[in-house]
Design an enzyme around this catalytic site. Structure first.
Site, short mmCIF file in Angstrom:
data_model
loop_
_atom_site.label_atom_id
_atom_site.label_comp_id
_atom_site.label_asym_id
_atom_site.label_seq_id
_atom_site.Cartn_x
_atom_site.Cartn_y
_atom_site.Cartn_z
N ASN A 43 0.83 -1.21 0.00
CA ASN A 43 0.00 0.00 0.00
C ASN A 43 0.86 1.26 0.00
O ASN A 43 0.37 2.36 0.22
CB ASN A 43 -0.95 0.02 1.21
CG ASN A 43 -0.20 -0.01 2.53
OD1 ASN A 43 1.02 -0.01 2.57
ND2 ASN A 43 -0.96 -0.04 3.63
N HIS A 57 3.35 1.86 2.11
CA HIS A 57 3.89 2.29 3.40
C HIS A 57 5.41 2.14 3.43
O HIS A 57 5.98 1.27 2.76
CB HIS A 57 3.21 1.59 4.58
CG HIS A 57 3.59 0.17 4.84
ND1 HIS A 57 2.69 -0.77 5.29
CD2 HIS A 57 4.77 -0.50 4.76
CE1 HIS A 57 3.29 -1.92 5.47
NE2 HIS A 57 4.55 -1.79 5.15
N GLU A 71 1.73 4.41 7.38
CA GLU A 71 0.67 3.90 6.51
C GLU A 71 0.09 5.05 5.67
O GLU A 71 0.36 6.23 5.94
CB GLU A 71 -0.45 3.28 7.37
CG GLU A 71 -0.01 2.09 8.22
CD GLU A 71 0.11 0.79 7.43
OE1 GLU A 71 0.24 0.82 6.18
OE2 GLU A 71 0.10 -0.28 8.06
C1 GLP Z 1 6.62 -4.39 7.00
C2 GLP Z 1 7.65 -3.38 7.49
C3 GLP Z 1 8.23 -2.56 6.38
C4 GLP Z 1 8.55 -3.42 5.17
C5 GLP Z 1 7.29 -4.06 4.66
C6 GLP Z 1 7.50 -4.88 3.40
O1 GLP Z 1 5.33 -3.96 7.12
N1 GLP Z 1 7.16 -2.52 8.49
O2 GLP Z 1 9.38 -1.89 6.85
O3 GLP Z 1 9.14 -2.63 4.17
O4 GLP Z 1 6.79 -4.88 5.68
O5 GLP Z 1 7.90 -6.19 3.73
P1 GLP Z 1 8.37 -7.24 2.67
O6 GLP Z 1 9.78 -6.90 2.33
O7 GLP Z 1 8.26 -8.56 3.38
O8 GLP Z 1 7.46 -7.15 1.51
#
Ligand code: GLP
Length: 266
Positions: A166, A168, A173
């Protein structure tokens, strides 16, 4: 898709250009009015992204051994951590290592049904390297004090980020303002669905502490990693050079930063 002429090479390294091919040009104002400080390196695969990310961390610590570096969790940076664990040419002793975010532990009796981000950082990197490690869990009552710790340590020099589907970054968020402080946030439903196999399971967090966008955008250098087809659309939205940053996509605020390196495998 946006205009691929926008792609530029990160420095260093500058990859050799085959005879007959022109090196991509630095984007002009008209090509990229909203992303002037972005160095986007399109790499062939996730392993190369991991190697390049580890090289940037190594370079940061070679240039400034006492650098304050903020590290992310998630699947995307796992390759970078594996690379960093293998490298024996990095001196971590004076480094200051910070967490980017952390789940707020819910009221729950029994073993935690999830991994804290402190455990993640510990297992992936921090127990293998020297340096001073700063954990977020004792700052739930006062997130501003954690942010102050980073600035007291003359940081952040480097903030490493993934990106949520999304848009973030950390746990900022959609709806987060660019001057948002470090704070406790409610996790978006999509974030809980992405991060937990069964988000209805009891004992899973609904809140987190996050470094705010203001602190992230205050870094001297921001390194974002995004790999896999599932991240392609949100990255294209966030870094579209012709559209202004938008609170509905927090990563798009990175377009206002003067020194962002984006490593992708697409
Ligand atoms: C979590 C963390 C983020 C991270 C995101 C994506 O929500 N708070 O810092 O960038 O996940 O994670 P992934 O790399 O597993 O897609």
């Amino acid at each position: 898709m946006y205009d691929q002429t926008y792609a530029v090479s990160v420095k260093p390294p500058v990859s050799p250009v085959a005879p007959g091919l022109e090196r991509p040009k630095q984007p002009t104002m008209s090509q990229a009015p909203f992303a002037r400080g972005l160095h986007w390196l399109h790499l062939p695969d996730a392993n190369t992204v991991a190697q390049q990310a580890a090289a940037i961390v190594a370079e940061q610590l070679a240039q400034k051994p006492s650098a304050s570096i903020v590290f992310p969790t998630g699947n995307t940076p796992l390759g970078m951590y594996a690379q960093l664990r293998q490298r024996n040419d990095i001196n971590w002793e004076k480094s200051r290592l910070f967490q980017l975010d952390e789940y707020v532990r819910p009221e729950f009796d029994g073993p935690l049904p999830y991994q804290t981000f402190a455990d993640f950082m510990q297992n992936e990197l921090w127990r293998f390297v020297g340096g001073q490690k700063f954990y977020m869990a004792q700052y739930f009552e006062c997130p501003a004090a954690y942010e102050a710790l980073i600035t007291q340590n003359q940081g952040p020099d480097l903030v490493i980020l993934g990106i949520g589907k999304n848009g973030h970054i950390a746990f900022n968020e959609p709806g987060s303002q660019p001057d948002s402080p470090s704070r406790i946030v409610a996790l978006a439903p999509l974030t809980r669905m992405s991060n937990f196999a069964d988000p209805t399971q009891p004992g899973l967090p609904t809140q987190a502490i996050t470094l705010g966008l203001k602190a992230i955008l205050g870094a001297r250098h921001i390194l974002m990693l995004a790999t896999g087809a599932g991240k392609q659309d949100i990255v294209a939205t966030a870094f579209h050079p012709q559209t202004p940053p938008d609170i509905n996509c927090p990563a798009s605020w990175l377009k206002q930063h003067p020194n962002v390196t984006l490593l992708t495998d697409f």
